[in-house]
Design an enzyme around this catalytic site. Structure first.
Site, short mmCIF file in Angstrom:
data_model
loop_
_atom_site.label_atom_id
_atom_site.label_comp_id
_atom_site.label_asym_id
_atom_site.label_seq_id
_atom_site.Cartn_x
_atom_site.Cartn_y
_atom_site.Cartn_z
N ASN A 8 39.70 12.95 -1.11
CA ASN A 8 38.05 12.53 -0.21
C ASN A 8 37.08 13.82 -0.92
O ASN A 8 36.79 14.90 -0.36
CB ASN A 8 37.92 12.46 0.75
N TRP A 9 36.57 13.37 -2.16
CA TRP A 9 35.57 14.93 -2.92
C TRP A 9 34.23 15.28 -1.88
O TRP A 9 33.55 16.18 -1.60
CB TRP A 9 35.41 14.82 -3.87
N LYS A 10 34.03 13.98 -1.10
CA LYS A 10 32.42 13.73 0.08
C LYS A 10 31.64 14.28 -1.16
O LYS A 10 31.69 14.02 -1.95
CB LYS A 10 32.37 15.09 1.25
N HIS A 92 33.70 5.46 6.77
CA HIS A 92 34.17 7.22 6.73
C HIS A 92 33.18 7.74 8.65
O HIS A 92 32.11 6.93 8.97
CB HIS A 92 34.18 8.20 5.59
N GLU A 94 31.66 9.93 8.39
CA GLU A 94 30.51 10.71 8.63
C GLU A 94 29.47 9.94 8.27
O GLU A 94 28.53 9.87 8.25
CB GLU A 94 30.65 11.83 7.37
N GLU A 162 41.74 8.44 11.33
CA GLU A 162 41.35 9.52 11.18
C GLU A 162 40.35 10.64 12.46
O GLU A 162 39.41 9.59 12.46
CB GLU A 162 40.15 9.81 9.88
N GLY A 168 37.93 18.26 9.24
CA GLY A 168 37.24 19.25 8.76
C GLY A 168 37.20 20.56 9.33
O GLY A 168 36.64 21.39 9.89
N SER A 207 41.94 17.15 8.89
CA SER A 207 43.16 18.64 8.10
C SER A 207 44.77 18.46 7.35
O SER A 207 45.31 19.30 8.26
CB SER A 207 42.43 18.86 9.18
N GLY A 228 39.98 15.36 2.87
CA GLY A 228 38.98 15.87 2.46
C GLY A 228 39.44 17.50 1.69
O GLY A 228 39.32 17.32 1.26
N GLY A 229 38.67 18.92 2.46
CA GLY A 229 39.27 20.38 1.59
C GLY A 229 40.55 20.36 1.10
O GLY A 229 40.23 21.33 -0.14
C1 PEP Z 1 38.11 13.30 5.16
O1 PEP Z 1 37.19 13.67 5.11
O2 PEP Z 1 38.79 12.67 5.16
C2 PEP Z 1 38.89 14.83 6.00
C3 PEP Z 1 40.46 14.33 5.92
O3 PEP Z 1 38.57 15.93 6.03
P1 PEP Z 1 39.77 17.00 6.17
O4 PEP Z 1 40.66 17.17 5.31
O5 PEP Z 1 38.89 18.23 5.84
O6 PEP Z 1 39.81 17.03 7.69
#
Ligand code: PEP
Length: 247
Positions: A8-10, A92, A94, A162, A168, A207, A228-229
């Site tokens: 997920n590049w957000k 999600h 967010e 999640e 994050g 994470s 994500g990251g």
């Molecule tokens: C996400 O946004 O779906 C996520 C899991 O982010 P991260 O891996 O950066 O915690």
């Protein structure tokens, strides 16, 4: 079932990021799991073109519940499919926090996505306050009941667990906490959609990085990850795909 490594590049990525896509395809030309990137919608078409003929699939990060109409600034599921998306992330945390998306809205979007031929990746997860209050399973159960269309199948639904406090932050639940939630998810989903639940991919997200991927993927009922990251750079995402392929 084939496991799924989803990135997920957000709100990150420009045309210059296509170099990372090429590097990922080069590093993981034939993974044993499915491999998906969900970039901003501006890049879906370009990444779909770059990924053509490779193992990489492309998804979106949200859609409107209607197929078309007077909804300035929104994108519909058929549009995303037309651009080359095969999946869409919905619900999600967010989106739930920044845009007030409710379970009912997520469910309507998931129905629209599935009707357009997309796989809906429905996200659920508790806040830290909810976990501290012992409400984790109640919160997640309600999100499943409210957000997932009952007609979903293993072919058009993926669930991502999640924990909001793990996204994050560099923090992750313990392995037993992840296993507890995933076992609960499998059972609750069976109550909700029936026998198909046994084959629905249940992803862990929050994470995930190369250093913790293998131990998470070894857990029962963890069928992949939403990342994500660590999905932004091929050097980080490729080893996660490799760990899932080996699990
Ligand atoms: C996400 O946004 O779906 C996520 C899991 O982010 P991260 O891996 O950066 O915690």
């Amino acid at each position: 079932m084939r496991k799924l490594a989803a990135g997920n590049w957000k709100m990150n990525g420009t045309v210059a990021s296509l170099a990372e896509v090429q590097a990922l395809i080069a590093a993981q030309p034939a993974p044993a799991c499915e491999m998906l990137l969900c970039p901003p919608a501006t890049l879906i078409s370009a990444i779909a073109t770059a990924a053509h003929g490779s193992a990489l699939m492309v998804g979106a990060q949200g859609c409107h519940a209607k197929p078309s109409g007077a909804h300035t600034g929104d994108l519909s599921a058929p549009m995303l499919a037309d651009a080359g998306a095969s999946h869409v992330i919905l619900g999600h945390s967010e989106r739930r926090a920044d845009h007030g998306e409710t379970d009912a809205q997520v469910r309507a979007k998931a129905e629209a996505a599935q009707a357009a031929g997309l796989v809906a990746i429905v996200c659920v997860g508790e806040t830290e306050a909810q976990r501290d209050a012992g409400e984790t399973l109640a919160v997640i159960g309600a999100q499943i009941d409210g957000s997932v269309p009952t007609t979903s199948t293993a072919a058009n639904l993926v669930i991502a667990y999640e924990p909001v406090w793990a996204i994050g932050t560099g923090r992750t639940p313990t392995l037993s906490q992840i296993a507890e939630v995933h076992a609960f998810l499998r059972a609750r989903l069976a109550d909700h959609i029936g026998a198909q639940a046994a084959q629905v991919r249940l992803l862990y997200g929050g994470s995930v990085k190369p250093s913790n991927a293998a131990e998470i993927f070894a857990l029962p009922d963890v069928d992949g990850a939403l990342v994500g990251g660590a999905s932004l750079k091929a050097a980080d995402f490729a080893p996660i795909v490799a760990a899932l392929s080996a699990a």
